[in-house]
Motif scaffolding. Structure first.
Motif, mmCIF file in Angstrom:
data_model
loop_
_atom_site.group_PDB
_atom_site.id
_atom_site.type_symbol
_atom_site.label_atom_id
_atom_site.label_comp_id
_atom_site.label_asym_id
_atom_site.label_seq_id
_atom_site.Cartn_x
_atom_site.Cartn_y
_atom_site.Cartn_z
ATOM 1 N N ASP A 190 -4.131 13.282 -1.135
ATOM 2 C CA ASP A 190 -2.781 13.194 -1.667
ATOM 3 C C ASP A 190 -1.779 13.238 -0.522
ATOM 4 O O ASP A 190 -1.933 14.022 0.421
ATOM 5 N N VAL A 191 -0.742 12.405 -0.642
ATOM 6 C CA VAL A 191 0.358 12.367 0.320
ATOM 7 C C VAL A 191 1.646 12.360 -0.487
ATOM 8 O O VAL A 191 1.766 11.624 -1.467
ATOM 9 N N ILE A 192 2.618 13.188 -0.086
ATOM 10 C CA ILE A 192 3.914 13.243 -0.769
ATOM 11 C C ILE A 192 4.994 12.814 0.224
ATOM 12 O O ILE A 192 5.065 13.352 1.343
ATOM 13 N N LEU A 193 5.837 11.859 -0.199
ATOM 14 C CA LEU A 193 6.887 11.310 0.661
ATOM 15 C C LEU A 193 8.205 11.207 -0.088
ATOM 16 O O LEU A 193 8.210 10.979 -1.302
ATOM 17 N N PRO A 194 9.332 11.315 0.626
ATOM 18 C CA PRO A 194 10.627 11.035 -0.009
ATOM 19 C C PRO A 194 10.913 9.532 0.053
ATOM 20 O O PRO A 194 10.582 8.862 1.027
ATOM 21 N N TYR A 195 11.521 9.015 -0.996
ATOM 22 C CA TYR A 195 11.869 7.597 -1.024
ATOM 23 C C TYR A 195 13.144 7.352 -0.233
ATOM 24 O O TYR A 195 14.074 8.157 -0.239
ATOM 25 N N SER A 196 13.177 6.233 0.452
ATOM 26 C CA SER A 196 14.403 5.734 1.071
ATOM 27 C C SER A 196 14.348 4.216 1.005
ATOM 28 O O SER A 196 13.267 3.632 0.935
ATOM 29 N N GLU A 197 15.494 3.593 1.006
ATOM 30 C CA GLU A 197 15.560 2.133 0.924
ATOM 31 C C GLU A 197 14.825 1.514 2.115
ATOM 32 O O GLU A 197 15.028 1.912 3.255
ATOM 33 N N GLY A 198 13.942 0.573 1.845
ATOM 34 C CA GLY A 198 13.193 -0.098 2.910
ATOM 35 C C GLY A 198 12.083 0.754 3.514
ATOM 36 O O GLY A 198 11.708 0.548 4.664
ATOM 37 N N LEU A 199 11.555 1.692 2.754
ATOM 38 C CA LEU A 199 10.523 2.596 3.260
ATOM 39 C C LEU A 199 9.235 1.833 3.577
ATOM 40 O O LEU A 199 8.707 1.110 2.742
ATOM 41 N N VAL A 200 8.778 2.003 4.816
ATOM 42 C CA VAL A 200 7.522 1.410 5.265
ATOM 43 C C VAL A 200 6.602 2.552 5.674
ATOM 44 O O VAL A 200 7.016 3.458 6.402
ATOM 45 N N VAL A 201 5.367 2.518 5.200
ATOM 46 C CA VAL A 201 4.411 3.604 5.440
ATOM 47 C C VAL A 201 3.132 3.016 6.022
ATOM 48 O O VAL A 201 2.696 1.937 5.627
ATOM 49 N N ARG A 202 2.560 3.748 6.951
ATOM 50 C CA ARG A 202 1.231 3.406 7.479
ATOM 51 C C ARG A 202 0.429 4.692 7.559
ATOM 52 O O ARG A 202 0.899 5.691 8.106
ATOM 53 N N ILE A 203 -0.767 4.656 7.012
ATOM 54 C CA ILE A 203 -1.663 5.804 7.063
ATOM 55 C C ILE A 203 -2.765 5.472 8.055
ATOM 56 O O ILE A 203 -3.564 4.551 7.823
ATOM 57 N N ASP A 204 -2.773 6.195 9.175
ATOM 58 C CA ASP A 204 -3.800 5.982 10.191
ATOM 59 C C ASP A 204 -5.058 6.735 9.820
ATOM 60 O O ASP A 204 -5.017 7.746 9.127
ATOM 61 N N PHE A 205 -6.187 6.257 10.311
ATOM 62 C CA PHE A 205 -7.471 6.858 9.968
ATOM 63 C C PHE A 205 -8.439 6.708 11.128
ATOM 64 O O PHE A 205 -8.214 5.924 12.051
ATOM 65 N N GLU A 206 -9.499 7.495 11.071
ATOM 66 C CA GLU A 206 -10.603 7.391 12.018
ATOM 67 C C GLU A 206 -11.844 6.981 11.241
ATOM 68 O O GLU A 206 -11.984 7.313 10.064
ATOM 69 N N LEU A 207 -12.738 6.298 11.923
ATOM 70 C CA LEU A 207 -14.004 5.923 11.319
ATOM 71 C C LEU A 207 -15.115 6.756 11.930
ATOM 72 O O LEU A 207 -15.100 7.073 13.114
ATOM 73 N N ASN A 208 -16.071 7.121 11.095
ATOM 74 C CA ASN A 208 -17.227 7.862 11.581
ATOM 75 C C ASN A 208 -18.463 7.050 11.222
ATOM 76 O O ASN A 208 -18.669 6.767 10.042
ATOM 77 N N PRO A 209 -19.265 6.638 12.168
ATOM 78 C CA PRO A 209 -19.176 6.805 13.612
ATOM 79 C C PRO A 209 -18.129 5.869 14.213
ATOM 80 O O PRO A 209 -17.841 4.811 13.662
ATOM 81 N N ALA A 210 -17.589 6.299 15.334
ATOM 82 C CA ALA A 210 -16.519 5.539 15.979
ATOM 83 C C ALA A 210 -17.013 4.204 16.532
ATOM 84 O O ALA A 210 -16.221 3.289 16.718
ATOM 85 N N ASP A 211 -18.308 4.087 16.796
ATOM 86 C CA ASP A 211 -18.839 2.845 17.364
ATOM 87 C C ASP A 211 -19.454 1.932 16.298
ATOM 88 O O ASP A 211 -20.382 1.172 16.578
ATOM 89 N N ALA A 212 -18.923 1.985 15.091
ATOM 90 C CA ALA A 212 -19.417 1.125 14.014
ATOM 91 C C ALA A 212 -19.267 -0.339 14.423
ATOM 92 O O ALA A 212 -18.301 -0.714 15.090
ATOM 93 N N THR A 213 -20.233 -1.144 14.033
ATOM 94 C CA THR A 213 -20.242 -2.558 14.416
ATOM 95 C C THR A 213 -19.012 -3.284 13.900
ATOM 96 O O THR A 213 -18.367 -4.022 14.625
ATOM 97 N N ASP A 214 -18.669 -3.078 12.647
ATOM 98 C CA ASP A 214 -17.490 -3.696 12.044
ATOM 99 C C ASP A 214 -16.533 -2.577 11.664
ATOM 100 O O ASP A 214 -16.743 -1.889 10.679
ATOM 101 N N GLY A 215 -15.480 -2.392 12.443
ATOM 102 C CA GLY A 215 -14.541 -1.302 12.214
ATOM 103 C C GLY A 215 -13.342 -1.698 11.379
ATOM 104 O O GLY A 215 -12.312 -1.025 11.406
ATOM 105 N N ASN A 216 -13.449 -2.777 10.612
ATOM 106 C CA ASN A 216 -12.325 -3.223 9.792
ATOM 107 C C ASN A 216 -12.316 -2.507 8.447
ATOM 108 O O ASN A 216 -13.359 -2.225 7.872
#
Length: 153
Positions: free
Chosen positions: A66-92
């Motif tokens: 869960d993520v809670i955010l305040p709204y604002s006009e033109g709000l752009v959000v990006r949620i960064d993440f890590e992959l486990n294992p980091a050396d996965a063949t296809d990291g998309n």
């Protein structure tokens, strides 16, 4: 050819086969794939520079956050993440909004989320390597008044 020449070539061949068999390299499959086992959200970045946005794991359902955010006009959000294992063949990772009213609430471009109005978004992050690994992130976009009153208490 002389018998001794044939004998020397034959002995050399047998010895080389034995040496390679004992000390040779272990054969690896040509097409070795390492699949994504886990997607871990790490940080929420917003265009309105809201600091310390928490990504809270859902206690009742594994793989949901869960993520809670305040709204604002033109709000752009990006949620960064890590992959486990980091050396996965296809990291998309593919991102989709999966709730019924998603078209009214959000526009998605790659991994960038353009929030159009207040509401709750159900976002599904899925690894594209065929492993089936996925997480669901519920983004609760609140009015600024409600958000800051919740954060102050």
């Amino acid at each position: 050819m002389k018998k001794s020449t044939v004998l020397i070539v034959l002995i050399t061949f047998v010895i080389s086969v034995v040496i390679v068999g004992v000390f040779g390299m272990q054969m690896m499959s040509y097409n070795t794939r390492i699949y994504v086992e886990e997607i871990i959200p790490t940080e929420v970045i917003t265009s309105s520079n809201v600091s310390n946005v928490a990504i809270t794991p859902n206690r009742e359902r594994e793989g949901e956050y869960d993520v809670i955010l305040p709204y604002s006009e033109g709000l752009v959000v990006r949620i960064d993440f890590e992959l486990n294992p980091a050396d996965a063949t296809d990291g998309n990772v593919d991102l989709q909004a999966t709730n019924a009213s998603a078209d009214e609430l959000v526009r998605i471009d790659g991994l960038t989320i353009y929030v159009l109005k207040i509401g709750t978004l159900r976002l599904n992050y899925r690894a594209t390597d065929g492993s089936g690994t996925e997480i669901t992130v519920y983004v609760h976009v609140l009015s600024p008044e409600l958000y800051y009153s919740m954060m102050s208490s």
